[in-house]
Structures are given as structure tokens and as C-alpha cells.
Write an enzyme that holds these catalytic residues in place. Structure first.
Site, mmCIF file in Angstrom:
data_model
loop_
_atom_site.group_PDB
_atom_site.id
_atom_site.type_symbol
_atom_site.label_atom_id
_atom_site.label_comp_id
_atom_site.label_asym_id
_atom_site.label_seq_id
_atom_site.Cartn_x
_atom_site.Cartn_y
_atom_site.Cartn_z
ATOM 1 N N CYS A 149 46.109 38.173 33.752
ATOM 2 C CA CYS A 149 46.190 38.772 32.409
ATOM 3 C C CYS A 149 47.286 39.836 32.334
ATOM 4 C CB CYS A 149 44.829 39.335 32.010
ATOM 5 S SG CYS A 149 43.975 40.258 33.305
HETATM 6 N N1 LIG Z 1 38.183 38.420 33.593
HETATM 7 C C1 LIG Z 1 39.460 38.326 33.230
HETATM 8 O O1 LIG Z 1 39.924 38.979 32.286
HETATM 9 C C2 LIG Z 1 40.371 37.385 33.970
HETATM 10 C C3 LIG Z 1 41.673 37.191 33.465
HETATM 11 C C4 LIG Z 1 42.531 36.325 34.142
HETATM 12 C C5 LIG Z 1 42.104 35.686 35.297
HETATM 13 N N2 LIG Z 1 40.856 35.925 35.764
HETATM 14 C C6 LIG Z 1 40.463 35.234 37.009
HETATM 15 O O2 LIG Z 1 39.573 34.190 36.650
HETATM 16 C C7 LIG Z 1 38.602 34.012 37.700
HETATM 17 C C8 LIG Z 1 37.208 34.154 37.108
HETATM 18 O O3 LIG Z 1 37.097 35.456 36.575
HETATM 19 P P1 LIG Z 1 35.828 35.923 35.734
HETATM 20 O O4 LIG Z 1 36.222 37.226 35.136
HETATM 21 O O5 LIG Z 1 35.365 34.832 34.861
HETATM 22 O O6 LIG Z 1 34.757 36.157 36.903
HETATM 23 P P2 LIG Z 1 33.158 36.280 36.793
HETATM 24 O O7 LIG Z 1 32.762 36.660 35.429
HETATM 25 O O8 LIG Z 1 32.742 37.146 37.926
HETATM 26 O O9 LIG Z 1 32.656 34.786 37.065
HETATM 27 C C9 LIG Z 1 32.829 34.168 38.319
HETATM 28 C C10 LIG Z 1 32.223 32.780 38.308
HETATM 29 O O10 LIG Z 1 32.426 32.190 39.601
HETATM 30 C C11 LIG Z 1 31.158 31.812 40.164
HETATM 31 N N3 LIG Z 1 31.219 32.080 41.607
HETATM 32 C C12 LIG Z 1 31.396 33.274 42.212
HETATM 33 N N4 LIG Z 1 31.505 33.140 43.555
HETATM 34 C C13 LIG Z 1 31.378 31.805 43.798
HETATM 35 C C14 LIG Z 1 31.384 31.012 44.970
HETATM 36 N N5 LIG Z 1 31.576 31.559 46.176
HETATM 37 N N6 LIG Z 1 31.215 29.661 44.860
HETATM 38 C C15 LIG Z 1 31.009 29.095 43.655
HETATM 39 N N7 LIG Z 1 30.998 29.788 42.480
HETATM 40 C C16 LIG Z 1 31.181 31.130 42.554
HETATM 41 C C17 LIG Z 1 30.129 32.659 39.458
HETATM 42 O O11 LIG Z 1 28.929 31.955 39.457
HETATM 43 P P3 LIG Z 1 27.472 32.607 39.728
HETATM 44 O O12 LIG Z 1 27.667 34.100 39.800
HETATM 45 O O13 LIG Z 1 26.635 32.157 38.603
HETATM 46 O O14 LIG Z 1 27.031 32.014 41.000
HETATM 47 C C18 LIG Z 1 30.732 32.757 38.059
HETATM 48 O O15 LIG Z 1 30.420 31.596 37.317
HETATM 49 C C19 LIG Z 1 38.917 35.074 38.760
HETATM 50 O O16 LIG Z 1 39.696 34.512 39.782
HETATM 51 C C20 LIG Z 1 39.716 36.121 37.978
HETATM 52 O O17 LIG Z 1 40.604 36.845 38.773
HETATM 53 C C21 LIG Z 1 39.976 36.736 35.125
#
Ligand SMILES: NC(=O)c1ccc[n+]([C@@H]2O[C@H](COP(=O)([O-])OP(=O)(O)OC[C@H]3O[C@@H](n4cnc5c(N)ncnc54)[C@H](OP(=O)(O)O)[C@@H]3O)[C@@H](O)[C@H]2O)c1
Length: 345
Positions: A149
């Protein structure tokens, strides 16, 4: 219909993918994964989806890539890095929202993420999914590394300048503010309400992991190494991002001339709005949308350009951009499912 799997569907970017794809005329959600909530209906976990999406969450395994056309990986970095070769054996396109395949240099990944890359041989296949810079490569790509982002907001703010000799490319300072959803849904002390509300704080000064991503893309545009001083801040709002980027001008240039140049550079871009001279970007006006607003202000006393760049970290900074990439890869209209204006107020 395009069959979709989302790994990490219980996270914030996963939910935004579900929300946007549920309204996408060509998409059909097939598989959603969560470890914590496996076995439960996604509408129980996110009641906003009641009556709209009726799918059980299941654990992540290799079958997540079976029988789908597009697999979105909305997982923390490293969670799927080693599984990519298995997914590649399936006949699907892959869009990874994590940082695992964004940096072309595995040594840089090891340095900034403190992990050795398990599949450096796949890095060359990953196209950095910033459509405004890499649309042609995205069109024929099978694997997209969706940008971060902060890098999206900063690279888009600066890219047009790299076509000119108006600015000193080694004087870039990016001061960015993000809402708390940037850290994901998993609770942590640093993002706890009492730690964030009514306060503003910088974090990872001079060491944030998005720095090499910005430098990689800006250096490629410049044809020489470019360094960025990047200062991220956490602010007490749920979502949204504003980057204020400073760069020294080599000569006196008016904001009018800069705006004309930026508008010409982005003339075919549906999601970039270059504001009038004197206007500043405001996160309110892009919230929940796939737009990035860019404002240009010249500080003639210091001969410095101040660029403001606003986007929604979960949409143009993540899920919206990922869907924009999907549309391009599939040859459907890039704007499909993404033209909603911001929610305001
Ligand atoms: N948030 C932002 O603004 C943003 C912007 C750009 C990119 N990103 C990137 O996008 C990705 C996701 O971000 P997010 O903000 O959506 O994170 P999040 O809200 O913490 O969600 C993470 C997801 O991954 C799952 N997960 C976590 N560890 C896992 C594992 N070891 N094996 C399988 N599933 C797993 C979780 O499932 P459960 O907890 O249900 O098991 C949850 O569904 C990250 O790499 C982040 O850096 C995020």
C-alpha cells in the site's frame, strides 16, 4: 464465469476481495480459506456478507488452486511462499498480495524480511502488479506480486517526474500516514485501541520493509539507483492512507506545468485523479474506492515540490489493485467492479 479462490479470506484484504468480487459481474467465488474459522460459514464470520455470500471457510491446502481460474493469496508474508510451486502445477493465475515475490533480489528479501527466500527461481516470473507502470507485462502474466500500500501511494506520486529532469531524484522524502487496518486483522499490542486512539506515532523510521520496494521501482524508472527516506506513521483511523512526498526541484517550475505533465502521464488511467493546482489529496475522498488522488504543490521559497497522494490501503493499496490486475490478465475491462466512488462522509 471466472472461478475464484481466496486464501486468507478471514483477513481484512480477504474480506475486501470477497466484497468486491461478490459484486463483480464475471467472478464466481468458489473457495475461501481460514485456519481459525475453518468449517464456519463466511457470513457468520463477517455478517456484512449475510444474504450475499454463502460459503464455508476451509483450511489452506494444495487443493485451494484446484479447479479455479484465479487464486488470490491474501496471507501474511512467508505463509504461502513455499507453496507456490504446487499452485503453479495447477492451471490458474495467481495474485499474491503479500510481499514474498515483490522484490526481484532475493538478497534484499533476506535483508529486509529476515527470511531466506525458498523459491528465488520464481521471482523472475512474478510481475510487479502496478498497472499504471506495468500493464503490458500484467496482460500476459500468470503470476502477480501485488504491490504494497505505501509503495503504491509513493510510486504513483513520483513516477511522472522520472520522465523529466525537473527534480533531484536523490532528494526524495516520503512521509506517510496509515490507518490501523494496514496491520491486518490479527490483534496485537501495537494496534490495540488504547495504544492507537488519540495519538500519532512514527514506526520503523529508516527501516520499513516497503522502502526497498519503492526503491526497486523508482530505480528502474530512473535507470540508476534511487534512495528514498521513508517515514511511516500510524494514525487513529481504521483505513486510508496519505503520503506527503518531498523532492527538490532543479529549476523553478509552476504547479500548473506539473499538473499538466502529470495529467498527460496518467491520461489513460481510470484510477488516478490528478488534482487542480492548489488542491491537496485527502483520504476521505478515496475511502473504500480504487482511486488514488494526487495533489501537486510547489514551495517556491525552498524550490521544493510537495506531492500529496491518497488511497485506501485495503483497495488501491491491496484488494482493488489485485482485482484490477485480474481484469487485465483476463482481458476484461480493467474498471469492471471497481468504479464505486469513495464513501463520504
Ligand atoms: N492490510 C493492508 O492494508 C494490506 C495492504 C497491502 C498488502 N497487504 C498484505 O496482504 C496480506 C494479507 O493482509 P491482511 O491485512 O489481510 O492480513 P490479516 O487481516 O491478518 O489476514 C490474514 C489472513 O491470512 C490467514 N493466515 C494467517 N496465517 C496463516 C497461515 N500460516 N496459513 C494459512 N492462512 C493464514 C488468516 O486466517 P486465520 O487467521 O483465519 O487463520 C487470515 O485470513 C499480507 O501479506 C499483507 O502484508 C495488506
Amino acid at each position: 464465469m471466472v472461478k475464484i479462490s481466496i486464501a486468507g479470506a478471514s483477513g481484512y484484504t480477504g474480506l475486501e476481495l470477497i466484497r468486491l468480487l461478490a459484486a463483480h459481474p464475471s467472478a464466481e467465488l468458489m473457495v475461501l480459506t481460514s485456519e481459525t474459522f475453518q468449517g464456519r460459514n463466511v457470513a457468520e464470520v463477517f455478517p456484512s456478507l449475510r444474504g450475499i455470500v454463502d460459503l464455508k471457510l476451509r483450511p489452506l491446502d494444495d487443493d485451494v488452486a484446484k479447479d479455479c481460474d484465479v487464486l488470490f493469496l491474501a496471507l501474511p508474508h512467508t505463509a504461502a511462499m513455499s507453496k507456490l510451486p504446487d499452485y503453479f502445477r495447477r492451471d490458474c493465475k495467481i495474485i499474491d498480495l503479500s510481499a514474498d515475490y515483490r522484490l526481484k533480489d532475493p538478497a534484499a528479501y533476506a535483508e529486509w524480511y529476515a527470511v531466506t527466500h525458498t523459491h528465488p527461481e520464481l521471482l523472475a516470473q512474478a510481475v510487479y502488479g502496478l498497472p499504471e507502470l506495468h500493464r503490458d507485462a500484467i496482460r500476459s502474466a500468470r503470476f502477480i506480486a501485488n504491490p504494497g500500500c505505501y509503495p503504491t501511494s509513493v510510486i504513483l506520486a513520483l513516477a511522472p517526474l522520472f520522465k523529466t529532469d525537473w527534480a533531484d531524484l536523490n532528494s526524495i522524502i516520503a512521509d506517510s500516514k496509515s490507518g490501523v487496518s494496514g496491520a491486518g486483522r490479527k490483534p496485537s499490542l501495537a494496534t490495540h485501541y488504547g495504544e492507537v486512539n488519540e495519538g500519532v506515532r512514527p514506526y520503523h523510521l529508516a527501516s520499513h520493509r516497503h522502502t526497498p520496494e519503492m526503491e526497486q521501482e523508482l530505480s528502474a524508472l530512473a535507470g540508476e539507483p534511487v534512495r528514498v527516506t521513508f517515514s511511516p506513521h500510524l494514525i487513529p483511523m481504521t483505513r486510508g492512507m496519505l503520503s506527503t512526498v518531498y523532492i527538490n526541484l532543479n529549476e523553478a517550475i509552476t504547479a500548473e506545468k506539473l499538473v499538466a505533465h502529470y495529467r498527460n502521464f496518467y491520461k489513460d488511467e481510470s484510477f488516478i485523479r490528478v488534482l487542480n493546482p492548489g488542491e491537496f489529496a485527502d483520504s476521505h475522498h478515496v475511502l473504500s474506492s480504487n482511486f488514488c488522488d494526487i495533489g501537486l504543490t510547489v514551495d517556491s521559497r525552498s524550490q521544493r515540490l510537495i506531492i500529496t497522494s491518497a488511497l485506501d490501503n485495503l483497495i488501491k493499496g491491496a484488494a482493488g489493485q489485485a482485482i484490477q490486475n485480474m481484469n487485465i490478465m483476463l482481458g476484461i475491462n480493467e474498471k469492471t467492479g471497481l468504479m464505486s466512488p469513495a464513501i463520504f462522509p
